[in-house]
Write a protein that holds these residues in place. Structure first.
Motif, PDB file in Angstrom:
ATOM      1  N   LYS A  10       0.839  -1.205   0.000  1.00 64.12           N
ATOM      2  CA  LYS A  10       0.000   0.000   0.000  1.00 64.12           C
ATOM      3  C   LYS A  10       0.874   1.255   0.000  1.00 64.12           C
ATOM      4  O   LYS A  10       0.667   2.168  -0.800  1.00 64.12           O
ATOM      5  CB  LYS A  10      -0.934  -0.014   1.207  1.00 64.12           C
ATOM      6  N   THR A  11       1.867   1.290   0.866  1.00 62.09           N
ATOM      7  CA  THR A  11       2.763   2.444   0.946  1.00 62.09           C
ATOM      8  C   THR A  11       3.530   2.651  -0.357  1.00 62.09           C
ATOM      9  O   THR A  11       3.656   3.783  -0.843  1.00 62.09           O
ATOM     10  CB  THR A  11       3.746   2.274   2.119  1.00 62.09           C
ATOM     11  N   GLU A  14       1.100   3.908  -3.072  1.00 61.40           N
ATOM     12  CA  GLU A  14       0.656   5.280  -2.794  1.00 61.40           C
ATOM     13  C   GLU A  14       1.754   6.305  -3.067  1.00 61.40           C
ATOM     14  O   GLU A  14       1.459   7.490  -3.231  1.00 61.40           O
ATOM     15  CB  GLU A  14       0.174   5.404  -1.352  1.00 61.40           C
ATOM     16  N   VAL A  19      -1.603   8.109  -7.966  1.00 59.89           N
ATOM     17  CA  VAL A  19      -2.365   7.078  -7.266  1.00 59.89           C
ATOM     18  C   VAL A  19      -3.164   7.743  -6.157  1.00 59.89           C
ATOM     19  O   VAL A  19      -2.635   8.515  -5.362  1.00 59.89           O
ATOM     20  CB  VAL A  19      -1.428   5.980  -6.699  1.00 59.89           C
ATOM     21  N   ARG A  20      -4.465   7.471  -6.122  1.00 62.71           N
ATOM     22  CA  ARG A  20      -5.368   8.106  -5.153  1.00 62.71           C
ATOM     23  C   ARG A  20      -5.796   7.188  -4.019  1.00 62.71           C
ATOM     24  O   ARG A  20      -5.972   7.615  -2.905  1.00 62.71           O
ATOM     25  CB  ARG A  20      -6.621   8.636  -5.861  1.00 62.71           C
ATOM     26  N   ASN A  21      -5.964   5.907  -4.306  1.00 63.45           N
ATOM     27  CA  ASN A  21      -6.441   4.978  -3.283  1.00 63.45           C
ATOM     28  C   ASN A  21      -5.897   3.590  -3.594  1.00 63.45           C
ATOM     29  O   ASN A  21      -5.844   3.190  -4.757  1.00 63.45           O
ATOM     30  CB  ASN A  21      -7.979   4.958  -3.256  1.00 63.45           C
ATOM     31  N   VAL A  22      -5.513   2.865  -2.547  1.00 63.08           N
ATOM     32  CA  VAL A  22      -5.006   1.508  -2.705  1.00 63.08           C
ATOM     33  C   VAL A  22      -5.664   0.616  -1.663  1.00 63.08           C
ATOM     34  O   VAL A  22      -5.695   0.957  -0.486  1.00 63.08           O
ATOM     35  CB  VAL A  22      -3.472   1.447  -2.522  1.00 63.08           C
ATOM     36  N   MET A  23      -6.212  -0.504  -2.119  1.00 60.86           N
ATOM     37  CA  MET A  23      -6.752  -1.522  -1.224  1.00 60.86           C
ATOM     38  C   MET A  23      -5.996  -2.821  -1.512  1.00 60.86           C
ATOM     39  O   MET A  23      -5.979  -3.281  -2.652  1.00 60.86           O
ATOM     40  CB  MET A  23      -8.250  -1.717  -1.436  1.00 60.86           C
ATOM     41  N   GLN A  32      -5.965  -3.390  -5.385  1.00 61.48           N
ATOM     42  CA  GLN A  32      -6.836  -2.620  -6.268  1.00 61.48           C
ATOM     43  C   GLN A  32      -6.424  -1.161  -6.129  1.00 61.48           C
ATOM     44  O   GLN A  32      -6.359  -0.629  -5.017  1.00 61.48           O
ATOM     45  CB  GLN A  32      -8.293  -2.805  -5.879  1.00 61.48           C
ATOM     46  N   VAL A  33      -6.136  -0.524  -7.260  1.00 61.96           N
ATOM     47  CA  VAL A  33      -5.610   0.835  -7.253  1.00 61.96           C
ATOM     48  C   VAL A  33      -6.549   1.764  -8.015  1.00 61.96           C
ATOM     49  O   VAL A  33      -6.969   1.462  -9.125  1.00 61.96           O
ATOM     50  CB  VAL A  33      -4.204   0.869  -7.905  1.00 61.96           C
ATOM     51  N   THR A  34      -6.839   2.908  -7.396  1.00 59.85           N
ATOM     52  CA  THR A  34      -7.584   3.977  -8.056  1.00 59.85           C
ATOM     53  C   THR A  34      -6.598   5.110  -8.306  1.00 59.85           C
ATOM     54  O   THR A  34      -5.837   5.476  -7.418  1.00 59.85           O
ATOM     55  CB  THR A  34      -8.734   4.480  -7.159  1.00 59.85           C
ATOM     56  N   TYR A  35      -6.608   5.627  -9.521  1.00 60.63           N
ATOM     57  CA  TYR A  35      -5.652   6.682  -9.847  1.00 60.63           C
ATOM     58  C   TYR A  35      -6.276   7.730 -10.736  1.00 60.63           C
ATOM     59  O   TYR A  35      -7.249   7.503 -11.426  1.00 60.63           O
ATOM     60  CB  TYR A  35      -4.399   6.096 -10.513  1.00 60.63           C
TER      61      TYR A  35
END
Length: 64
Positions: A10-11, A14, A19-23, A32-35
């Motif tokens: 995650k770190t 990020e 990259v905006r969000n990582v689960m 799962q990455v939101t960017y």
């Protein structure tokens, strides 16, 4: 993958600009990455893969 790996993954992800969000799922061994980025998707994916390689992940890296 150890129990600490999700936090490291995650770190690392990020830290990639855009990259905006990582689960991260320990059970599924996936992230799962939101960017949001102006960069071409392939360039951003390459940066994410590089970030993971820098923390020791080198196999089974793919974008789906």
């Amino acid at each position: 993958m150890t129990k600490r790996c999700p936090a490291r993954v995650k770190t690392a992800l990020e830290s990639v600009p855009g990259v905006r969000n990582v689960m991260v799922s320990f059970e599924k061994k996936s992230a799962q990455v939101t960017y949001t980025s102006n960069k071409p998707e392939q360039q951003l994916l390459a940066q994410m893969i590089n970030a993971l390689k820098q923390i020791g992940f080198s196999r089974n890296l793919s974008a789906q």
